[in-house]
Write a protein that holds these residues in place. Sequence first.
Motif, short mmCIF file in Angstrom:
data_model
loop_
_atom_site.label_atom_id
_atom_site.label_comp_id
_atom_site.label_asym_id
_atom_site.label_seq_id
_atom_site.Cartn_x
_atom_site.Cartn_y
_atom_site.Cartn_z
N VAL A 5 -1.31 1.49 -17.98
CA VAL A 5 -0.55 0.52 -18.78
C VAL A 5 0.30 -0.30 -17.82
N PRO A 6 -0.30 -1.23 -17.09
CA PRO A 6 0.47 -1.89 -16.02
C PRO A 6 1.40 -2.97 -16.55
N VAL A 7 2.45 -2.53 -17.25
CA VAL A 7 3.42 -3.50 -17.74
C VAL A 7 4.46 -3.80 -16.68
N GLY A 8 4.71 -2.86 -15.77
CA GLY A 8 5.69 -3.10 -14.72
C GLY A 8 5.29 -4.28 -13.85
N PRO A 9 4.09 -4.21 -13.23
CA PRO A 9 3.67 -5.32 -12.37
C PRO A 9 2.96 -6.43 -13.13
N ALA A 10 3.25 -6.60 -14.44
CA ALA A 10 2.51 -7.60 -15.22
C ALA A 10 2.76 -9.01 -14.70
N ALA A 51 0.98 -7.54 -5.40
CA ALA A 51 1.07 -7.78 -6.84
C ALA A 51 1.12 -6.48 -7.62
N SER A 52 0.42 -5.44 -7.15
CA SER A 52 0.37 -4.23 -7.97
C SER A 52 1.43 -3.21 -7.58
N ASP A 53 1.96 -3.27 -6.38
CA ASP A 53 2.90 -2.23 -5.96
C ASP A 53 4.21 -2.78 -5.42
N GLY A 54 4.43 -4.07 -5.49
CA GLY A 54 5.66 -4.60 -4.95
C GLY A 54 5.58 -4.81 -3.46
N LYS A 55 6.67 -5.33 -2.92
CA LYS A 55 6.69 -5.63 -1.49
C LYS A 55 6.56 -4.36 -0.67
#
Lengths: 168, 105, 123
Positions: A57-62, A159-163
């Motif tokens: 449920v990838p709402v964090g990196p949406a 994009a999926s895990d942040g910097k």
Amino acid sequence: MFYGISLTAILVALWLTLSGPFTLSGDYPIVMGLGVISIIVTVVLTYRMRIVDRQTVPVGPAIPLFAYWGWLGGEIVKSNLAVLRLIMKPEIEVEPRLVRVAAEQRSELGLCVFANSITLTPGTVTVDVEDDGFLVHALDNSFTDPAGFAEMGARSDTASDGKKTGDR
Amino acid sequence: MTFLTFLVAIGMAVAMAIMLARLFAGPTLYDRVLAANSFGTKTVLFLLVFSALVGRQDAIDIALLYALINFVATIAILKFFRYRSLEIALAQMSLRKALDGEYEK
Amino acid sequence: MSAAEIFQYARDAFSIGAMAVGLVFVIAGATGVMRLPDFYTRMHAAGVTDTLGAELIILGLIAQAGDWQTAAKLALVGLLLFLTSPTATHAIANAAHRAGQKPDLSHFKPKHPADAGSSEGQK
């Protein structure tokens, strides 16, 4: 719990999109009851399967993912034009290549996004997933630019895990 | 506007015919699966254009369903031709996973 | 000419352009599937249809959709195609690769990830 609530919200939005119009007359209560029941059953089943987490449920990196899709759209247009030029020539002259691309994403979500981006870009298709990289089939020599693959990989990772910080 | 929509529908039909030719001519199984999958995508597009052409909203729901079924059917065909069965495959996969785990330890 | 009319014309122009270009891409992809020599190369031609052709036609249809629900449903179909088509393509390619079908590049051996791009074909 947060991901469960987000999943429920997404399912409600999906159901509202698919079944309208929203009038409170006739058999609308029955339709709405069926919708509520199906949403509850779906959430309970996914909880029983234990697959409700950050990656499914990838709402964090949406928002970064949507921004990444914008960049990916540009790449898709560019390589679409290149493939179009190749296949509309009077004489087909292509030089297929099979290359390995290093994949250094930190999570499975990043790997999935990267592999799907490679496949989505015409001219390159992920053929196999190996331990430390992908086996990529390219339509022509000009699609196997390692810098392009590296940029796409770095962008999908961000994009999926942040910097990228020092310690994961 | 309507003329262009009609033209797009005709174009989809032509592309579907080409895909059918590849489906019957394809030398390997995978050519045929690829053609079937691409045919399904064009059917979805044809349904969308059709719904805009005749002004019926129901066709969009059918297109949504067709896209889902097309994807599942592709995966099911590939799975069947890899394992020659749809039932044993799950048991085989879990058995192989268990065996691999055993050997790694 | 009022603002609403200008908006209407712009919408129609966008819709016509997107659908025409999408039609060209779809027909080109189908032609490529017919013309290219080898299974693995045909896969790329099918990808042209699945990505830009489909999305452009759906964009054109969204621009001339009447109400928001039709537009949302069309966008949902587009999102679904956008998500499932690379997965299906990868599944077909992976099945062909695992079944031992060799791509037509005559004994080309891929190198290590370190030098992915410097692929001097050993034809």
